[in-house]
Design a protein around this motif. Structure first.
Motif, PDB file in Angstrom:
ATOM      1  N   ASN A 211       0.982  -1.137  -0.056  1.00  0.00           N
ATOM      2  CA  ASN A 211      -0.079   0.199   0.257  1.00  0.00           C
ATOM      3  C   ASN A 211       0.897   0.803  -0.203  1.00  0.00           C
ATOM      4  O   ASN A 211       1.978   0.762  -0.418  1.00  0.00           O
ATOM      5  N   ARG A 212       0.317   2.420  -0.547  1.00  0.00           N
ATOM      6  CA  ARG A 212       1.119   3.607   0.191  1.00  0.00           C
ATOM      7  C   ARG A 212       2.184   4.450   0.721  1.00  0.00           C
ATOM      8  O   ARG A 212       2.857   4.648   1.321  1.00  0.00           O
ATOM      9  N   ALA A 233      -5.636  -2.638  -1.620  1.00  0.00           N
ATOM     10  CA  ALA A 233      -5.176  -1.143  -1.346  1.00  0.00           C
ATOM     11  C   ALA A 233      -5.989  -0.350  -2.105  1.00  0.00           C
ATOM     12  O   ALA A 233      -5.783   0.511  -1.764  1.00  0.00           O
ATOM     13  N   ASP A 237      -8.417   3.339  -1.766  1.00  0.00           N
ATOM     14  CA  ASP A 237      -7.174   4.293  -1.637  1.00  0.00           C
ATOM     15  C   ASP A 237      -8.960   4.651  -3.195  1.00  0.00           C
ATOM     16  O   ASP A 237      -8.842   6.187  -2.686  1.00  0.00           O
ATOM     17  N   GLU A 240     -11.787   6.995  -2.444  1.00  0.00           N
ATOM     18  CA  GLU A 240     -11.809   8.044  -1.643  1.00  0.00           C
ATOM     19  C   GLU A 240     -10.997   9.410  -2.500  1.00  0.00           C
ATOM     20  O   GLU A 240     -11.474  10.638  -3.025  1.00  0.00           O
ATOM     21  N   MET A 241     -10.314   8.699  -3.183  1.00  0.00           N
ATOM     22  CA  MET A 241      -9.360   9.610  -4.176  1.00  0.00           C
ATOM     23  C   MET A 241      -9.798   9.984  -6.052  1.00  0.00           C
ATOM     24  O   MET A 241      -9.082  10.243  -6.511  1.00  0.00           O
ATOM     25  N   THR A 246      -5.444   8.468  -7.558  1.00  0.00           N
ATOM     26  CA  THR A 246      -4.546   6.938  -6.598  1.00  0.00           C
ATOM     27  C   THR A 246      -3.521   6.348  -7.432  1.00  0.00           C
ATOM     28  O   THR A 246      -2.810   5.999  -7.011  1.00  0.00           O
ATOM     29  N   TYR A 250       0.002   6.216  -6.155  1.00  0.00           N
ATOM     30  CA  TYR A 250       1.430   4.683  -6.349  1.00  0.00           C
ATOM     31  C   TYR A 250       2.472   5.056  -7.403  1.00  0.00           C
ATOM     32  O   TYR A 250       3.664   4.456  -6.947  1.00  0.00           O
TER      33      TYR A 250
END
Length: 262
Positions: A211-212, A233, A237, A240-241, A246, A250
């Protein structure tokens, strides 16, 4: 069919299973797996990954072909299909090959048919007899073949001897140890496994629960990672993004790690 695509940094392949899982809760065809792929590729993802399990609880047979059709428009990106080659994976790969559709990488994963998620790698010499002819078949179709493996250095040479082109290191133990006293121990395990794979002449991929938060550290320590495959993951994300932001986030993690491939 496959060509070895090279990138300056570790490639990001986006796993779309969770998009299909949400879609399958209704009969409306939304969210679109193909649209998700296009938006991720537009944002800079270098590949798309799917894991079509026999029960079709997320990616379904038609998705495999719909995505292959979409990938024709992205000749500089890769299509990775993963799964157990003793289940439905090779049938799908054969059909893609027969139709002349994109098929860059096959990742063999030793899942049981009803398994919740991938949680272990292949074992040698136990799995050698099963894997050798399947690896040969995958490579004969022009696909790169990667084996999902635990981070055990002693297993890497055997994977090469079985005919694999790459290994995908199963990174859940690293992710579970993140921000705990075991983080350094697990990181060293993956460094040793990747080094052993590289010394054996294998390429190195990685995936599962990256993940981030933990991705940049992993890539800054573990040598020679050609590709990371990230699904759960990344899609969490994206809720929301958005897909584009996203994927870019990444990619920023990857590039900030300083891992440069040659």
């Amino acid at each position: 069919m496959s060509t070895e695509l090279r990138h300056r940094f570790t490639a990001l392949s986006v796993n779309l299973n969770k998009v299909a899982l949400v879609r399958n809760t209704r009969h409306l065809g939304i969210p679109s797996v193909v649209k998700a792929a296009a938006m991720c590729l537009e944002a800079g993802a270098q590949g798309i990954t799917v894991h079509p399990r026999p029960d079709q609880r997320h990616i379904r047979t038609h998705d495999v072909f719909d995505l292959a059709e979409e990938m024709k428009a992205w000749p500089d990106r890769e299509y990775n299909i993963e799964g157990n080659p003793t289940h439905n994976l090779m049938r799908l790969a054969r059909q893609l090959h027969e139709r002349g559709m994109p098929l860059h990488q096959l990742t063999f994963v030793p899942d049981g048919e009803g398994q919740f998620t991938s949680d272990h790698g292949w074992r040698f010499p136990d799995d050698l007899e099963t894997l050798v002819p399947l690896i040969e078949e995958g490579k004969a179709m022009g696909a790169r073949v990667s084996l999902f493996m635990d981070a055990e250095p002693a297993q890497m040479r055997a994977a090469k001897e079985a005919g694999a082109d790459r290994v995908e290191l199963y990174t859940e133990p690293y992710a579970a140890a993140w921000a705990t006293p075991d983080q350094d121990i697990q990181t060293k395990r993956f460094v040793a496994a990747a080094q052993a794979a590289l010394e054996a002449g294998l390429g190195v991929n990685a995936g599962h629960d990256l993940n981030r938060s933990n991705l940049g550290h992993f890539l800054s320590k573990v040598p020679g990672v050609s590709e990371v495959s990230i699904g759960h993951a990344l899609m969490a994300d994206a809720l929301e993004m958005g897909y584009g932001a996203t994927v870019k986030a990444y990619r920023a993690c990857i590039e900030a790690s300083g891992e440069v491939l040659v």
